[in-house]
Design an enzyme around this catalytic site. Structure first.
Site, PDB file in Angstrom:
ATOM      1  CE  LYS A 197      77.106 -10.347 -78.483  1.00 25.58           C
ATOM      2  NZ  LYS A 197      76.355  -8.970 -78.781  1.00 25.58           N
ATOM      3  CD  GLU A 271      91.969  -4.481 -76.717  1.00 28.08           C
ATOM      4  OE1 GLU A 271      91.743  -3.920 -75.586  1.00 28.08           O
ATOM      5  OE2 GLU A 271      91.568  -4.053 -77.537  1.00 28.08           O
ATOM      6  CB  CYS A 305      90.270  -0.347 -74.539  1.00 29.18           C
ATOM      7  SG  CYS A 305      91.152  -0.601 -76.141  1.00 29.18           S
ATOM      8  CD  GLU A 402      87.531   0.926 -69.633  1.00 29.22           C
ATOM      9  OE1 GLU A 402      87.034   0.126 -69.508  1.00 29.22           O
ATOM     10  OE2 GLU A 402      88.379   1.084 -70.571  1.00 29.22           O
TER      11      GLU A 402
HETATM   12  P1  NAI Z   1      80.291  -5.429 -72.465  1.00 33.56           P
HETATM   13  O1  NAI Z   1      81.659  -6.067 -72.352  1.00 33.56           O
HETATM   14  O2  NAI Z   1      79.012  -5.796 -71.782  1.00 33.56           O
HETATM   15  O3  NAI Z   1      80.237  -5.656 -74.094  1.00 33.56           O
HETATM   16  C1  NAI Z   1      81.026  -5.942 -74.925  1.00 33.56           C
HETATM   17  C2  NAI Z   1      80.508  -7.127 -75.697  1.00 33.56           C
HETATM   18  O4  NAI Z   1      80.424  -8.217 -75.023  1.00 33.56           O
HETATM   19  C3  NAI Z   1      79.172  -7.009 -76.466  1.00 33.56           C
HETATM   20  O5  NAI Z   1      78.973  -7.609 -77.595  1.00 33.56           O
HETATM   21  C4  NAI Z   1      78.146  -7.695 -75.456  1.00 33.56           C
HETATM   22  O6  NAI Z   1      76.821  -7.925 -76.128  1.00 33.56           O
HETATM   23  C5  NAI Z   1      79.084  -8.915 -75.032  1.00 33.56           C
HETATM   24  N1  NAI Z   1      78.628  -9.663 -73.734  1.00 33.56           N
HETATM   25  C6  NAI Z   1      77.952  -9.117 -72.732  1.00 33.56           C
HETATM   26  N2  NAI Z   1      78.038  -9.929 -71.784  1.00 33.56           N
HETATM   27  C7  NAI Z   1      78.471 -10.899 -72.362  1.00 33.56           C
HETATM   28  C8  NAI Z   1      78.754 -12.408 -71.558  1.00 33.56           C
HETATM   29  N3  NAI Z   1      78.376 -12.633 -70.220  1.00 33.56           N
HETATM   30  N4  NAI Z   1      79.337 -13.419 -72.400  1.00 33.56           N
HETATM   31  C9  NAI Z   1      79.815 -13.038 -73.654  1.00 33.56           C
HETATM   32  N5  NAI Z   1      79.514 -11.931 -74.297  1.00 33.56           N
HETATM   33  C10 NAI Z   1      78.719 -10.852 -73.375  1.00 33.56           C
HETATM   34  O7  NAI Z   1      80.593  -3.892 -72.444  1.00 33.56           O
HETATM   35  P2  NAI Z   1      79.462  -2.746 -72.147  1.00 33.56           P
HETATM   36  O8  NAI Z   1      78.442  -3.192 -71.126  1.00 33.56           O
HETATM   37  O9  NAI Z   1      78.845  -2.368 -73.393  1.00 33.56           O
HETATM   38  O10 NAI Z   1      80.522  -1.423 -71.723  1.00 33.56           O
HETATM   39  C11 NAI Z   1      80.527  -1.635 -70.243  1.00 33.56           C
HETATM   40  C12 NAI Z   1      82.146  -0.929 -70.001  1.00 33.56           C
HETATM   41  O11 NAI Z   1      82.904  -1.556 -70.435  1.00 33.56           O
HETATM   42  C13 NAI Z   1      82.315   0.635 -70.684  1.00 33.56           C
HETATM   43  O12 NAI Z   1      81.794   1.527 -69.941  1.00 33.56           O
HETATM   44  C14 NAI Z   1      83.897   0.538 -70.646  1.00 33.56           C
HETATM   45  O13 NAI Z   1      84.429   0.989 -69.561  1.00 33.56           O
HETATM   46  C15 NAI Z   1      84.174  -1.040 -71.107  1.00 33.56           C
HETATM   47  N6  NAI Z   1      84.477  -1.263 -72.580  1.00 33.56           N
HETATM   48  C16 NAI Z   1      85.606  -1.451 -72.951  1.00 33.56           C
HETATM   49  C17 NAI Z   1      85.890  -1.548 -74.256  1.00 33.56           C
HETATM   50  C18 NAI Z   1      87.148  -1.869 -74.861  1.00 33.56           C
HETATM   51  O14 NAI Z   1      87.387  -1.610 -75.976  1.00 33.56           O
HETATM   52  N7  NAI Z   1      88.244  -2.457 -73.951  1.00 33.56           N
HETATM   53  C19 NAI Z   1      84.616  -1.750 -75.283  1.00 33.56           C
HETATM   54  C20 NAI Z   1      83.321  -1.522 -74.583  1.00 33.56           C
HETATM   55  C21 NAI Z   1      83.460  -1.562 -73.209  1.00 33.56           C
END
Ligand code: NAI
Ligand code: MG
Length: 491
Positions: A197, A271, A305, A402
């Site tokens: 996804k 990650e 990240c 972050e």
């Molecule tokens: P997120 O963690 O909510 O989204 C990442 C993925 O997880 C998306 O595909 C989303 O649809 C999915 N997701 C969301 N809730 C879920 C759940 N309960 N169970 C399974 N999958 C789920 O990240 P978001 O809200 O887009 O970004 C928030 C913060 O997270 C950012 O400001 C940043 O600090 C951090 N982040 C870190 C990343 C990294 O590469 N380590 C990448 C994206 C965000």
């Protein structure tokens, strides 16, 4: 070498130059108005009949409608992946599996331009990054793991490596296609099938990859790509037919996933976030270090990240480094991601821009000093000026949390021990950078830093052969390299 109180000459880079617009053409890009779910080798309508818009964050215009998968669709996708696993993929001679993965890699190279343009349109990253960093790394990743498919017994001598089964993979929006490659390539090479996804704000390159996979003739159901929001991701995590979860995203969601799989037989790799230290010693080549700092934090709008978001500068070169940094960010071109000159494109979503702006306010309220380049931002779309915070306390939220945007915090240090302690004083531990002339300092720091990756005299360098992953709240498990194989195998 550079000394403290000498006059710092002003950098004369391209300040004052006016670049003519150099927009990348999108005429060769084929996009549909509406995308269905890729399940069992076919594009199928979502059970709910619901679709959502994906927009271009640089102009807020809708690009396409994308299907929203619910639990029934997730179930269909997991069943398709299970059937493909049992009937075809796990039985296939590894050499044959490898051929399919090579074919995918070659097709990506053939369509590199189209993928780069769509990545830039849907996610906001500068076209030069999508074109020169993301897409070449995607192809390399598939090539690299294709090579492992029939050599797994050499990766794990005296063992009989076995695939896990069906992998559920959930990825974020910062490197949409690259994260898909990081997840899919090793899973397939090891004989697993996949339900992936992409993030809700950047689904298009994954859906284009689905089309490419369909054309490649990969047996149906080996890769399933479904779109939706967090609930769709949660339905994948909680599905009993999933053997392994691979997640990249926020630490908050990582923790939810960890709880959800506790007590099940599901294997998991996470990650998560980072708050990397980039450390400049006074014997470092300062001009190169300044470029490394710029690349470390402003690359990809800071949506990385492992971004070098916390800068530590040895006191004796502080003035020089800060002056050069300020001069340098003044030259960064912020704006249209599709322009080949653009250095900093659009912030991925309004939500993320709001989050960054929230931290700019927190930083100011905490008493840090904010410096931004004087560039003009486009009237429409989500943009943020490159920002430097100086006078930052170790305990301040902007130094601890972050931000995931083009925002750098700067602190100073005197000794190695002091900077090691400060750098490690964070809940995260994904990456770090060290700039110095002395090999001994590099070794001292790399052994004492709690970070999965430590770059020396460079920053943000990736390669499919090098494992990547974190300590502490940055998650666990490694992706990339030989280590990336064990995440998808029983050995
Ligand atoms: P997120 O963690 O909510 O989204 C990442 C993925 O997880 C998306 O595909 C989303 O649809 C999915 N997701 C969301 N809730 C879920 C759940 N309960 N169970 C399974 N999958 C789920 O990240 P978001 O809200 O887009 O970004 C928030 C913060 O997270 C950012 O400001 C940043 O600090 C951090 N982040 C870190 C990343 C990294 O590469 N380590 C990448 C994206 C965000
Ligand atoms: Mg989008």
């Amino acid at each position: 070498m550079s000394k403290s109180n000498k006059e710092v000459p002003k950098l004369k880079l391209n300040q004052g130059w006016n670049y003519a617009p150099a927009p990348e053409s999108a005429s060769h890009v084929k996009l549909k108005d509406k995308y269905d779910l890729f399940i069992g080798g076919q594009f199928v309508k979502p059970t709910s009949g619901k679709y959502f818009d994906t927009i271009n964050p640089a102009n807020e215009e809708k690009i396409a409608k994308v299907a929203e998968a619910n639990t029934a669709d997730v179930d269909k996708a997991v069943k398709a992946a299970r059937t493909a696993y049992d009937k075809v993929w796990k039985k296939m001679p590894p050499k044959e599996r490898g051929k399919y993965i090579y074919r995918i890699a070659r097709l990506i190279q053939e369509r590199a331009r189209e993928f780069a343009v769509i990545e830039s349109m849907d996610g906001g990253k500068p076209i030069k990054e999508a074109r020169d960093v993301d897409v070449p790394l995607v192809a390399n990743h598939f090539f690299y793991y294709a090579g492992w498919a029939d050599k797994l017994q050499y990766a794990f001598p005296n063992r009989i490596p076995q695939p896990l089964g069906v992998a559920g993979q959930i990825i974020p929006w910062n490197f949409p296609l690259l994260m898909a490659a990081w997840k899919i390539a090793p899973a397939l090479a090891c004989g697993n099938t996949v339900v992936l996804k992409p993030a809700e704000t950047t689904p298009l390159t994954a859906l284009k990859l689905a089309e490419l996979i369909q054309e490649s003739g990969l047996p149906e159901g080996v890769v399933n790509i479904i779109t939706g929001f967090g609930e769709t991701g949660a339905a994948i995590v909680n599905h009993p037919g999933i053997d392994k979860i691979a997640f990249t995203g926020s630490t908050d969601v990582g923790k939810i996933i960890q709880k959800a799989v506790a007590g099940t037989n599901k294997k998991v790799t996470l990650e998560l976030g980072g708050k990397a230290a980039n450390i400049i010693f006074d014997d470092a080549p300062i001009d190169q270090a300044v470029e490394g700092i710029i690349n470390g934090i402003y690359f990809n709008q800071g949506h990385v990240c492992c971004a070098g978001s916390r800068l530590f500068v040895q006191e004796s070169v502080y003035e020089e480094v800060i002056q050069k940094l300020k001069d340098r960010i003044e030259t960064l071109i912020v704006g249209d991601p599709m322009d080949k000159n653009t250095d900093i494109g659009a912030i991925n979503s309004r939500q993320q821009l709001d989050n960054i702006n929230k931290y700019l306010k927190i930083g100011a309220d905490e008493g840090a000093e904010m410096y931004q380049s004087s560039c003009n931002l486009p009237g429409k779309g989500f943009f943020c000026k490159p920002t430097i915070f100086t006078n930052v306390a170790q305990s301040s939220r902007i130094a601890q949390e972050e931000i995931f945007g083009p925002v750098l915090t700067v602190q100073t240090f005197r000794t190695d021990d002091e900077v090691i302690e400060k750098a490690n004083n964070t809940p995260f531990g994904l990456s770090a950078g060290v700039w110095t002339d002395k090999g001994s300092k590099i070794f001292n720091l790399t052994t004492k830093m709690r970070a999965g990756v430590v770059w020396a005299n460079t920053y943000n360098k990736f390669d499919p052969t090098a494992p990547f992953g974190g300590y502490k709240e940055s998650g666990f498990g490694r992706e990339g390299g030989l280590h990336g194989l064990s995440a998808y195998l029983k050995v």
